[in-house]
Design an enzyme around this catalytic site. Sequence first.
Site, mmCIF file in Angstrom:
data_model
loop_
_atom_site.group_PDB
_atom_site.id
_atom_site.type_symbol
_atom_site.label_atom_id
_atom_site.label_comp_id
_atom_site.label_asym_id
_atom_site.label_seq_id
_atom_site.Cartn_x
_atom_site.Cartn_y
_atom_site.Cartn_z
ATOM 1 N N GLU A 19 0.804 -1.228 0.000
ATOM 2 C CA GLU A 19 0.000 0.000 0.000
ATOM 3 C C GLU A 19 0.835 1.274 0.000
ATOM 4 O OE1 GLU A 19 -2.140 -0.602 3.829
ATOM 5 O OE2 GLU A 19 -1.180 1.254 4.476
ATOM 6 N N HIS A 27 -6.887 2.388 3.613
ATOM 7 C CA HIS A 27 -6.410 2.607 4.984
ATOM 8 C C HIS A 27 -7.148 3.787 5.639
ATOM 9 C CE1 HIS A 27 -2.758 1.422 7.590
ATOM 10 N NE2 HIS A 27 -3.704 1.914 8.372
ATOM 11 N N GLN A 28 -8.453 3.703 5.636
ATOM 12 C CA GLN A 28 -9.247 4.800 6.184
ATOM 13 C C GLN A 28 -10.012 4.404 7.454
ATOM 14 O OE1 GLN A 28 -12.357 5.129 2.801
ATOM 15 N NE2 GLN A 28 -13.569 5.514 4.639
ATOM 16 N N PHE A 40 -9.224 4.216 10.441
ATOM 17 C CA PHE A 40 -8.956 5.081 11.612
ATOM 18 C C PHE A 40 -9.595 6.457 11.454
ATOM 19 C CE2 PHE A 40 -6.099 8.411 10.119
ATOM 20 C CZ PHE A 40 -5.846 7.968 8.822
HETATM 21 N N1 LIG Z 1 -6.686 0.150 9.429
HETATM 22 C C1 LIG Z 1 -6.413 1.058 10.340
HETATM 23 O O1 LIG Z 1 -6.723 2.252 10.154
HETATM 24 C C2 LIG Z 1 -5.746 0.654 11.631
HETATM 25 C C3 LIG Z 1 -5.736 1.569 12.685
HETATM 26 C C4 LIG Z 1 -5.163 1.191 13.897
HETATM 27 C C5 LIG Z 1 -4.580 -0.047 14.045
HETATM 28 N N2 LIG Z 1 -4.576 -0.921 13.004
HETATM 29 C C6 LIG Z 1 -3.945 -2.243 13.161
HETATM 30 O O2 LIG Z 1 -4.663 -2.959 14.153
HETATM 31 C C7 LIG Z 1 -3.730 -3.652 14.974
HETATM 32 C C8 LIG Z 1 -4.364 -3.922 16.323
HETATM 33 O O3 LIG Z 1 -4.529 -2.708 17.021
HETATM 34 P P1 LIG Z 1 -4.924 -2.698 18.588
HETATM 35 O O4 LIG Z 1 -4.962 -1.272 18.975
HETATM 36 O O5 LIG Z 1 -6.095 -3.557 18.840
HETATM 37 O O6 LIG Z 1 -3.632 -3.399 19.205
HETATM 38 P P2 LIG Z 1 -3.487 -4.091 20.624
HETATM 39 O O7 LIG Z 1 -2.030 -4.089 20.933
HETATM 40 O O8 LIG Z 1 -4.440 -3.510 21.614
HETATM 41 O O9 LIG Z 1 -3.961 -5.608 20.367
HETATM 42 C C9 LIG Z 1 -3.282 -6.514 19.566
HETATM 43 C C10 LIG Z 1 -3.655 -7.917 20.029
HETATM 44 O O10 LIG Z 1 -3.120 -8.845 19.086
HETATM 45 C C11 LIG Z 1 -2.604 -9.944 19.817
HETATM 46 N N3 LIG Z 1 -1.641 -10.649 18.988
HETATM 47 C C12 LIG Z 1 -0.327 -10.381 18.786
HETATM 48 N N4 LIG Z 1 0.191 -11.265 17.905
HETATM 49 C C13 LIG Z 1 -0.818 -12.094 17.553
HETATM 50 C C14 LIG Z 1 -0.907 -13.203 16.677
HETATM 51 N N5 LIG Z 1 0.148 -13.636 15.979
HETATM 52 N N6 LIG Z 1 -2.108 -13.811 16.552
HETATM 53 C C15 LIG Z 1 -3.186 -13.390 17.236
HETATM 54 N N7 LIG Z 1 -3.162 -12.344 18.090
HETATM 55 C C16 LIG Z 1 -1.983 -11.710 18.232
HETATM 56 C C17 LIG Z 1 -2.034 -9.336 21.075
HETATM 57 O O11 LIG Z 1 -1.913 -10.313 22.111
HETATM 58 C C18 LIG Z 1 -3.082 -8.279 21.400
HETATM 59 O O12 LIG Z 1 -4.108 -8.792 22.222
HETATM 60 C C19 LIG Z 1 -2.514 -2.709 15.003
HETATM 61 O O13 LIG Z 1 -1.322 -3.412 15.315
HETATM 62 C C20 LIG Z 1 -2.495 -2.147 13.619
HETATM 63 O O14 LIG Z 1 -1.673 -2.956 12.803
HETATM 64 C C21 LIG Z 1 -5.150 -0.596 11.811
#
Ligand SMILES: NC(=O)c1ccc[n+]([C@@H]2O[C@H](COP(=O)([O-])OP(=O)(O)OC[C@H]3O[C@@H](n4cnc5c(N)ncnc54)[C@H](O)[C@@H]3O)[C@@H](O)[C@H]2O)c1
Length: 331
Positions: free
Chosen positions: A262, A294-295, A297
């Site tokens: 992306e 990627h929207q 958020f």
């Molecule tokens: N699309 C978007 O706009 C957007 C915005 C924010 C975050 N994100 C993505 O979402 C992800 C999660 O965000 P969050 O705030 O919930 O994070 P977080 O740290 O609160 O939660 C992540 C969870 O994933 C678990 N985890 C780690 N490795 C794993 C695996 N291999 N299999 C299963 N579970 C696993 C962890 O134990 C934790 O509970 C971020 O890391 C980011 O990549 C995307």
Amino acid sequence: MKVAVFSSKPYDKAFLTSANQGRHELVFHETALNTTSAILAQDCTAVCCFVNDQLGADVLEILAKQGVKLIAMRCAGYNQVDLNAARAQGITLTRVPEYSPHAIAEHTLALILMLNRQLHRAHYRVHENDYSLDGLLGFDLFGKTVGVIGTGKIGATFARIMLGLGCRVIAYDPFPDEALQTAGVDYVALDALWSQSDIISLHCPLTPDNHHLINADALLKMKPGVMLINTGRGGLLDTKAVIAGLKSRQVGYLGLDVYEEESDLFFEDHSSQLLQDDVFARLLTFPNVVITGHQAFFTREALAAIADTTLKNLTGFEQQDRTLMHLIESP
Ligand SMILES: NC(=O)c1ccc[n+]([C@@H]2O[C@H](COP(=O)([O-])OP(=O)(O)OC[C@H]3O[C@@H](n4cnc5c(N)ncnc54)[C@H](O)[C@@H]3O)[C@@H](O)[C@H]2O)c1
């Protein structure tokens, strides 16, 4: 403190400027951070970066030589940062661990509903004076099994939304959340999640261990016609394997807010250029694929919270007050 803000859009400038209230000297650059643009951080103590800025060892070395001491990520994920190189260069890293899990969880639901009820196709039909329903058949979400990979802040919020819709929610996370279990979520092994889920949604961070978590092997274990949703990180899903799955109909629906490659596409207007990415171009040909750039958020509440926490991180660093900072710890 002078801060170079990379990949900054008008909305970043508006929310960060409002949260800053003149405290720090924020210098906004539209360009993404890479080896060529890193020079723009000259004289800056900190740089502020977003999801597709490049923070490999080469860029970190240039930044450190210019005197940059802090990288303030204005996002939760930091998979593109070379943590070992940052530590070696003595650069402190901060991020925004939580802004609005609702923003991403609700966007995930939007993708599910759009795919299931074919809203993308229905919208255009009505505009063409075509009110036929053939090809728009959906299914009740009530009673379906939703598999959630990663039940941190976003995954847990999403799981509760799906429980509220009457779905059975199963999850995989190395650290199960007891409150979610009490709410009715069953933690299962990955293979059980693949085989039992009607919808699978990714909410874990991208790490070297889970790159291409959804690959050809995993797809074979899933229910035929499964719906896959990725609002996590592009690298969690092997796009070519999923395209093969779409062609064989093993994958019935695909909703993406993130994509492996992306960084060359998202957040910019390329509408007057030719699309060079053949894999992405193939994805766009499927009627049962919906992609957003990627929207997930992108809500007012999330942008305000991102700006607020980012400014606290900057001020905390300036005042050497760790209680204000959300540090990314070295491995
Ligand atoms: N699309 C978007 O706009 C957007 C915005 C924010 C975050 N994100 C993505 O979402 C992800 C999660 O965000 P969050 O705030 O919930 O994070 P977080 O740290 O609160 O939660 C992540 C969870 O994933 C678990 N985890 C780690 N490795 C794993 C695996 N291999 N299999 C299963 N579970 C696993 C962890 O134990 C934790 O509970 C971020 O890391 C980011 O990549 C995307």
